[in-house]
Design a protein around this motif. Structure first.
Motif, PDB file in Angstrom:
ATOM      1  N   PHE A 189       3.678   1.148  15.430  1.00  0.00           N
ATOM      2  CA  PHE A 189       4.419   1.049  16.691  1.00  0.00           C
ATOM      3  C   PHE A 189       4.286  -0.391  17.145  1.00  0.00           C
ATOM      4  CE2 PHE A 189       4.918   1.226  21.277  1.00  0.00           C
ATOM      5  CZ  PHE A 189       6.074   1.971  21.381  1.00  0.00           C
ATOM      6  N   ILE A 190       5.350  -1.135  17.046  1.00  0.00           N
ATOM      7  CA  ILE A 190       5.372  -2.567  17.350  1.00  0.00           C
ATOM      8  C   ILE A 190       4.257  -3.273  16.567  1.00  0.00           C
ATOM      9  CG2 ILE A 190       5.595  -4.293  19.166  1.00  0.00           C
ATOM     10  CD1 ILE A 190       6.000  -2.044  21.151  1.00  0.00           C
ATOM     11  N   GLY A 191       4.183  -2.974  15.298  1.00  0.00           N
ATOM     12  CA  GLY A 191       3.162  -3.580  14.457  1.00  0.00           C
ATOM     13  C   GLY A 191       3.607  -3.557  13.006  1.00  0.00           C
ATOM     14  N   GLY A 192       2.811  -4.111  12.149  1.00  0.00           N
ATOM     15  CA  GLY A 192       3.239  -4.161  10.755  1.00  0.00           C
ATOM     16  C   GLY A 192       2.082  -4.276   9.782  1.00  0.00           C
ATOM     17  N   VAL A 193       2.442  -4.058   8.516  1.00  0.00           N
ATOM     18  CA  VAL A 193       1.481  -4.117   7.416  1.00  0.00           C
ATOM     19  C   VAL A 193       2.069  -5.024   6.338  1.00  0.00           C
ATOM     20  CG1 VAL A 193       0.257  -2.781   5.666  1.00  0.00           C
ATOM     21  CG2 VAL A 193       0.721  -1.760   7.900  1.00  0.00           C
ATOM     22  N   ASP A 194       1.251  -5.914   5.802  1.00  0.00           N
ATOM     23  CA  ASP A 194       1.665  -6.803   4.721  1.00  0.00           C
ATOM     24  C   ASP A 194       0.740  -6.550   3.531  1.00  0.00           C
ATOM     25  OD1 ASP A 194       2.991  -8.840   3.375  1.00  0.00           O
ATOM     26  OD2 ASP A 194       1.669 -10.399   4.160  1.00  0.00           O
ATOM     27  N   ILE A 195       1.343  -6.187   2.389  1.00  0.00           N
ATOM     28  CA  ILE A 195       0.566  -5.865   1.191  1.00  0.00           C
ATOM     29  C   ILE A 195       0.943  -6.870   0.106  1.00  0.00           C
ATOM     30  CG2 ILE A 195      -0.047  -4.067  -0.450  1.00  0.00           C
ATOM     31  CD1 ILE A 195       1.419  -2.142   1.576  1.00  0.00           C
ATOM     32  N   LYS A 196      -0.080  -7.478  -0.506  1.00  0.00           N
ATOM     33  CA  LYS A 196       0.197  -8.460  -1.564  1.00  0.00           C
ATOM     34  C   LYS A 196      -0.933  -8.467  -2.578  1.00  0.00           C
ATOM     35  CE  LYS A 196      -1.355 -11.992   1.642  1.00  0.00           C
ATOM     36  NZ  LYS A 196      -0.960 -13.133   2.410  1.00  0.00           N
ATOM     37  N   PRO A 218      -4.499   3.139 -11.737  1.00  0.00           N
ATOM     38  CA  PRO A 218      -4.607   3.918 -10.504  1.00  0.00           C
ATOM     39  C   PRO A 218      -3.590   3.442  -9.470  1.00  0.00           C
ATOM     40  CG  PRO A 218      -6.466   2.422 -10.719  1.00  0.00           C
ATOM     41  CD  PRO A 218      -5.674   2.314 -11.975  1.00  0.00           C
ATOM     42  N   THR A 219      -3.294   4.328  -8.531  1.00  0.00           N
ATOM     43  CA  THR A 219      -2.330   4.015  -7.479  1.00  0.00           C
ATOM     44  C   THR A 219      -3.016   4.078  -6.124  1.00  0.00           C
ATOM     45  OG1 THR A 219      -0.526   4.950  -8.779  1.00  0.00           O
ATOM     46  CG2 THR A 219      -0.144   4.701  -6.424  1.00  0.00           C
ATOM     47  N   ILE A 220      -2.738   3.107  -5.295  1.00  0.00           N
ATOM     48  CA  ILE A 220      -3.192   3.136  -3.912  1.00  0.00           C
ATOM     49  C   ILE A 220      -2.018   3.652  -3.087  1.00  0.00           C
ATOM     50  CG2 ILE A 220      -3.961   1.788  -1.936  1.00  0.00           C
ATOM     51  CD1 ILE A 220      -5.324  -0.120  -3.849  1.00  0.00           C
ATOM     52  N   HIS A 221      -2.200   4.814  -2.471  1.00  0.00           N
ATOM     53  CA  HIS A 221      -1.171   5.422  -1.628  1.00  0.00           C
ATOM     54  C   HIS A 221      -1.410   4.957  -0.193  1.00  0.00           C
ATOM     55  CE1 HIS A 221       0.142   8.114  -4.850  1.00  0.00           C
ATOM     56  NE2 HIS A 221      -1.149   8.227  -5.147  1.00  0.00           N
ATOM     57  N   ILE A 222      -0.415   4.310   0.376  1.00  0.00           N
ATOM     58  CA  ILE A 222      -0.540   3.807   1.734  1.00  0.00           C
ATOM     59  C   ILE A 222       0.356   4.650   2.631  1.00  0.00           C
ATOM     60  CG2 ILE A 222      -0.120   1.844   3.239  1.00  0.00           C
ATOM     61  CD1 ILE A 222      -0.969   0.082   0.887  1.00  0.00           C
ATOM     62  N   PRO A 278      -5.756  -5.644  -5.950  1.00  0.00           N
ATOM     63  CA  PRO A 278      -5.790  -6.222  -7.299  1.00  0.00           C
ATOM     64  C   PRO A 278      -4.468  -5.973  -8.026  1.00  0.00           C
ATOM     65  CG  PRO A 278      -7.217  -4.297  -7.157  1.00  0.00           C
ATOM     66  CD  PRO A 278      -6.700  -4.548  -5.789  1.00  0.00           C
ATOM     67  N   SER A 279      -4.176  -6.803  -8.989  1.00  0.00           N
ATOM     68  CA  SER A 279      -2.920  -6.663  -9.741  1.00  0.00           C
ATOM     69  C   SER A 279      -2.995  -5.545 -10.773  1.00  0.00           C
ATOM     70  CB  SER A 279      -2.568  -7.987 -10.418  1.00  0.00           C
ATOM     71  OG  SER A 279      -3.617  -8.379 -11.273  1.00  0.00           O
ATOM     72  N   THR A 280      -4.147  -4.893 -10.898  1.00  0.00           N
ATOM     73  CA  THR A 280      -4.318  -3.812 -11.881  1.00  0.00           C
ATOM     74  C   THR A 280      -4.005  -2.437 -11.310  1.00  0.00           C
ATOM     75  OG1 THR A 280      -6.658  -3.650 -11.299  1.00  0.00           O
ATOM     76  CG2 THR A 280      -6.064  -5.085 -13.151  1.00  0.00           C
ATOM     77  N   VAL A 281      -3.578  -2.358 -10.051  1.00  0.00           N
ATOM     78  CA  VAL A 281      -3.238  -1.080  -9.442  1.00  0.00           C
ATOM     79  C   VAL A 281      -1.785  -1.093  -8.977  1.00  0.00           C
ATOM     80  CG1 VAL A 281      -5.601  -0.661  -8.679  1.00  0.00           C
ATOM     81  CG2 VAL A 281      -3.993  -1.730  -7.126  1.00  0.00           C
ATOM     82  N   ASN A 282      -1.220   0.091  -8.864  1.00  0.00           N
ATOM     83  CA  ASN A 282       0.107   0.245  -8.273  1.00  0.00           C
ATOM     84  C   ASN A 282      -0.049   0.598  -6.803  1.00  0.00           C
ATOM     85  OD1 ASN A 282       1.715  -0.182 -10.633  1.00  0.00           O
ATOM     86  ND2 ASN A 282       1.091   1.842 -11.349  1.00  0.00           N
ATOM     87  N   VAL A 283       0.985   0.320  -6.037  1.00  0.00           N
ATOM     88  CA  VAL A 283       0.962   0.622  -4.607  1.00  0.00           C
ATOM     89  C   VAL A 283       2.171   1.487  -4.279  1.00  0.00           C
ATOM     90  CG1 VAL A 283       1.081  -0.350  -2.287  1.00  0.00           C
ATOM     91  CG2 VAL A 283      -0.239  -1.516  -4.052  1.00  0.00           C
ATOM     92  N   ASP A 284       1.915   2.611  -3.612  1.00  0.00           N
ATOM     93  CA  ASP A 284       2.959   3.527  -3.163  1.00  0.00           C
ATOM     94  C   ASP A 284       2.887   3.583  -1.639  1.00  0.00           C
ATOM     95  OD1 ASP A 284       4.969   5.527  -3.274  1.00  0.00           O
ATOM     96  OD2 ASP A 284       3.417   7.071  -3.055  1.00  0.00           O
ATOM     97  N   VAL A 285       4.021   3.332  -0.968  1.00  0.00           N
ATOM     98  CA  VAL A 285       4.027   3.236   0.487  1.00  0.00           C
ATOM     99  C   VAL A 285       4.900   4.323   1.094  1.00  0.00           C
ATOM    100  CG1 VAL A 285       4.641   1.766   2.444  1.00  0.00           C
ATOM    101  CG2 VAL A 285       3.682   0.736   0.395  1.00  0.00           C
TER     102      VAL A 285
END
Length: 186
Positions: free
Chosen positions: A178-185, A169-173, A140-147
């Motif tokens: 390993f030869i893979g990826g994560v897309d957060i939006k 609130p913050t979602i800590h990722i 959601p656009s109401t949270v921050n994301v920390d990676v």
């Protein structure tokens, strides 16, 4: 399994076999021809490996029917969800449930998690592990994301907008790829 996925797996297996031959783990005389410039051989191997992973991930992203919608798998603690995918794609969608963090594991497959309607009232953590796979998070656009991530031939793309609310609130990722990826939006 789609033909594109099989082609991607063939690319990955071929590049890993070539690496194993070069490093002496296996001995196939027809597969050992090395050029005069070893860096060119390694570059070509990693290009083929990257192409294979890209083909697999792209085949799952473009085909929404590949994703099996699953109920939320609640972990042993009764709160945090634990999702594990091998050779396929699963989709988890929150419809007003409270989110208490997650552990997501993708091995040669993908996970799509939609948290836009989740109730997030405090800081939470998502622990991610990928091997030849990918994870797509929609927050959601109401949270921050920390990676925080450690990646080998992969990475994390954080395409979220930072909220200006200091109490958001913050979602800590925490991602390990390993030869893979994560897309957060959003």
């Amino acid at each position: 399994m789609k033909p594109r996925t099989i082609i991607g797996i063939i690319f990955i297996v071929a590049s890993l076999l070539k690496l194993a031959t070069i490093w002496g783990f296996i001995h196939w005389s027809w597969f050992t021809q090395v050029t005069e410039q070893p860096w060119a051989t390694y570059f070509c191997i990693f290009v083929v490996l990257y192409m294979g992973v890209s083909i697999i991930i792209d085949s799952y992203r473009r085909d929404p029917d590949q994703w099996l919608q699953r109920p939320l798998p609640i972990g042993e603690d009764g709160k945090r969800i634990c999702c594990s995918v091998h050779y396929g794609g699963d989709e988890y969608v929150y419809h007003g449930e409270i989110f208490h963090g997650a552990r997501l594991d993708a091995f040669c497959g993908g996970i799509r998690m939609d948290l836009r309607e989740a109730v997030i009232t405090e800081d939470e953590e998502i622990d991610i592990h990928t091997f030849c796979g990918g994870i797509e998070l929609i927050v959601p656009s109401t949270v921050n994301v920390d990676v925080k991530s450690q990646s080998f031939i992969g990475g994390v793309g954080n395409h979220t907008a930072r909220t200006t609310d200091p109490k958001a609130p913050t979602i800590h990722i925490v991602a390990s790829n390993f030869i893979g990826g994560v897309d957060i939006k959003n």
